[in-house]
Design a protein around this motif. Sequence first.
Motif, short mmCIF file in Angstrom:
data_model
loop_
_atom_site.label_atom_id
_atom_site.label_comp_id
_atom_site.label_asym_id
_atom_site.label_seq_id
_atom_site.Cartn_x
_atom_site.Cartn_y
_atom_site.Cartn_z
N VAL A 1 2.01 -6.56 -5.86
CA VAL A 1 1.50 -5.55 -6.51
C VAL A 1 1.36 -4.44 -5.28
CG1 VAL A 1 -1.09 -5.22 -6.81
CG2 VAL A 1 0.08 -7.20 -8.09
N ALA A 2 1.70 -2.84 -5.93
CA ALA A 2 1.48 -1.78 -5.43
C ALA A 2 0.30 -1.35 -5.41
CB ALA A 2 2.46 -1.70 -5.79
N ILE A 3 -0.55 -1.18 -4.42
CA ILE A 3 -1.85 -0.19 -4.85
C ILE A 3 -1.52 1.38 -4.25
CG2 ILE A 3 -4.01 0.39 -4.07
CD1 ILE A 3 -2.97 -2.52 -5.70
N ILE A 4 -1.59 2.23 -5.55
CA ILE A 4 -1.25 3.67 -4.93
C ILE A 4 -2.69 4.60 -4.47
CG2 ILE A 4 0.15 5.91 -5.64
CD1 ILE A 4 0.93 3.65 -7.86
N PHE A 5 -2.25 5.50 -3.52
CA PHE A 5 -3.49 6.70 -3.22
C PHE A 5 -2.42 7.61 -2.91
CE2 PHE A 5 -4.59 2.16 -1.56
CZ PHE A 5 -5.72 2.22 -1.77
N GLN B 1 -10.95 5.67 4.36
CA GLN B 1 -11.69 4.53 3.76
C GLN B 1 -11.39 4.05 2.56
OE1 GLN B 1 -15.02 7.76 4.01
NE2 GLN B 1 -15.73 7.32 5.39
N ALA B 2 -10.52 4.95 1.59
CA ALA B 2 -10.08 4.29 0.08
C ALA B 2 -9.68 3.04 0.34
CB ALA B 2 -9.62 5.57 -0.12
N VAL B 3 -8.49 3.26 2.02
CA VAL B 3 -7.52 2.33 1.47
C VAL B 3 -8.25 1.20 2.04
CG1 VAL B 3 -5.42 1.37 3.09
CG2 VAL B 3 -5.85 2.94 1.92
N MET B 4 -9.82 1.25 2.63
CA MET B 4 -10.59 0.18 3.55
C MET B 4 -11.77 -1.21 1.80
SD MET B 4 -11.28 -2.31 5.79
CE MET B 4 -10.95 -1.79 7.71
N VAL B 5 -12.04 -0.24 1.62
CA VAL B 5 -12.90 -0.47 0.20
C VAL B 5 -11.75 -1.16 -0.24
CG1 VAL B 5 -13.17 -0.02 -1.86
CG2 VAL B 5 -13.85 1.07 0.50
N ILE C 1 0.45 -1.45 -0.35
CA ILE C 1 -0.13 0.25 0.00
C ILE C 1 1.27 1.11 0.13
CG2 ILE C 1 -1.78 1.26 1.05
CD1 ILE C 1 -3.36 -1.46 -0.25
N ILE C 2 0.94 2.12 -0.55
CA ILE C 2 1.45 3.42 -1.18
C ILE C 2 0.58 4.49 -1.05
CG2 ILE C 2 2.69 4.70 -2.50
CD1 ILE C 2 4.24 2.32 -3.83
N LEU C 3 1.11 5.05 0.20
CA LEU C 3 0.39 6.66 0.33
C LEU C 3 1.19 7.59 0.22
CD1 LEU C 3 -1.14 5.67 3.63
CD2 LEU C 3 -2.15 5.09 1.53
N VAL C 4 0.75 8.37 -1.39
CA VAL C 4 2.03 9.94 -2.01
C VAL C 4 1.59 11.17 -1.14
CG1 VAL C 4 1.94 10.91 -3.39
CG2 VAL C 4 2.03 8.63 -3.92
N THR D 1 0.35 -5.93 5.77
CA THR D 1 1.21 -5.36 5.89
C THR D 1 2.73 -4.25 5.66
OG1 THR D 1 2.88 -7.69 6.02
CG2 THR D 1 1.35 -7.97 7.54
N SER D 2 2.64 -4.18 4.16
CA SER D 2 3.82 -3.46 3.71
C SER D 2 2.97 -2.07 2.76
CB SER D 2 3.90 -4.00 2.37
OG SER D 2 5.23 -3.46 1.79
N LEU D 3 3.29 -0.82 3.65
CA LEU D 3 3.14 0.12 3.50
C LEU D 3 4.31 1.09 3.32
CD1 LEU D 3 0.84 2.66 4.04
CD2 LEU D 3 1.88 2.77 6.33
N ARG D 4 4.28 1.50 2.67
CA ARG D 4 4.89 2.40 1.98
C ARG D 4 4.31 4.24 1.77
NH1 ARG D 4 8.25 -1.10 -3.14
NH2 ARG D 4 8.81 -2.56 -1.46
#
Length: 228
Positions: A108-112, A146-150, A5-8, A29-32
Amino acid sequence: MQFHIILVSPARPENVGAAARAMKTMGFTSLRIVNSDAHLQPPARWVAHGSGDILDNAVCFNTLEDALSDVTFSVASTARSRAHYHYYCSPVELAAQLIERKAWLSDVAIIFGREDSGLTNDELALADILTGVPMKADYPSLNLGQAVMVYCYQLADLIAQPDQHVKSNVPDQKQYLTLRLRMYQLLEKLNVADDEKLSQWIQQRIGFCEQRDVAMLHRLLNDIEKRL
């Protein structure tokens, strides 16, 4: 398959704490973190509530490009009305896309994006697929947590499934990036690189190709390059 999970550039530590709590709840578990120290501020830990290990183990990067340097496939979340591109998948459709890739891509990375402005067009261009949450209301916005939870909820089943060994006959984990670069190089050789619609189509559609499609396109490019 490992998920990141990547938070910009998150601005509010509470949002980062909420994102960490969502991740922990769903088994991620993996937060960037890109260009922010919000996860180090006390409010992040207060809201994380039992998910402090996610914050403690977060890895920081200066740019999104750096955060994606070792990632084999990336997905950027964005509001449909604000993006420069036109091909999207919903969280449900994204899960279906990733099921096929589970056997041949390692992570896979999910970017927010930022709470106030999301991701820039240049940052969106770094992703293989764009995704957005369909909204019923006129105001198309979700809190970052909320977006990360979805997405964590929708993709949790992929984490729960037993890991499969990535197929050994896949020589290049960066096949999407390699294919995109080869396509752009072909446009240069054909003197049509300034065709913006064609370039955008390549950027938008390649990420939706399955493994067999990617392999066949590489084979087609080999034949075209030899002919040229």
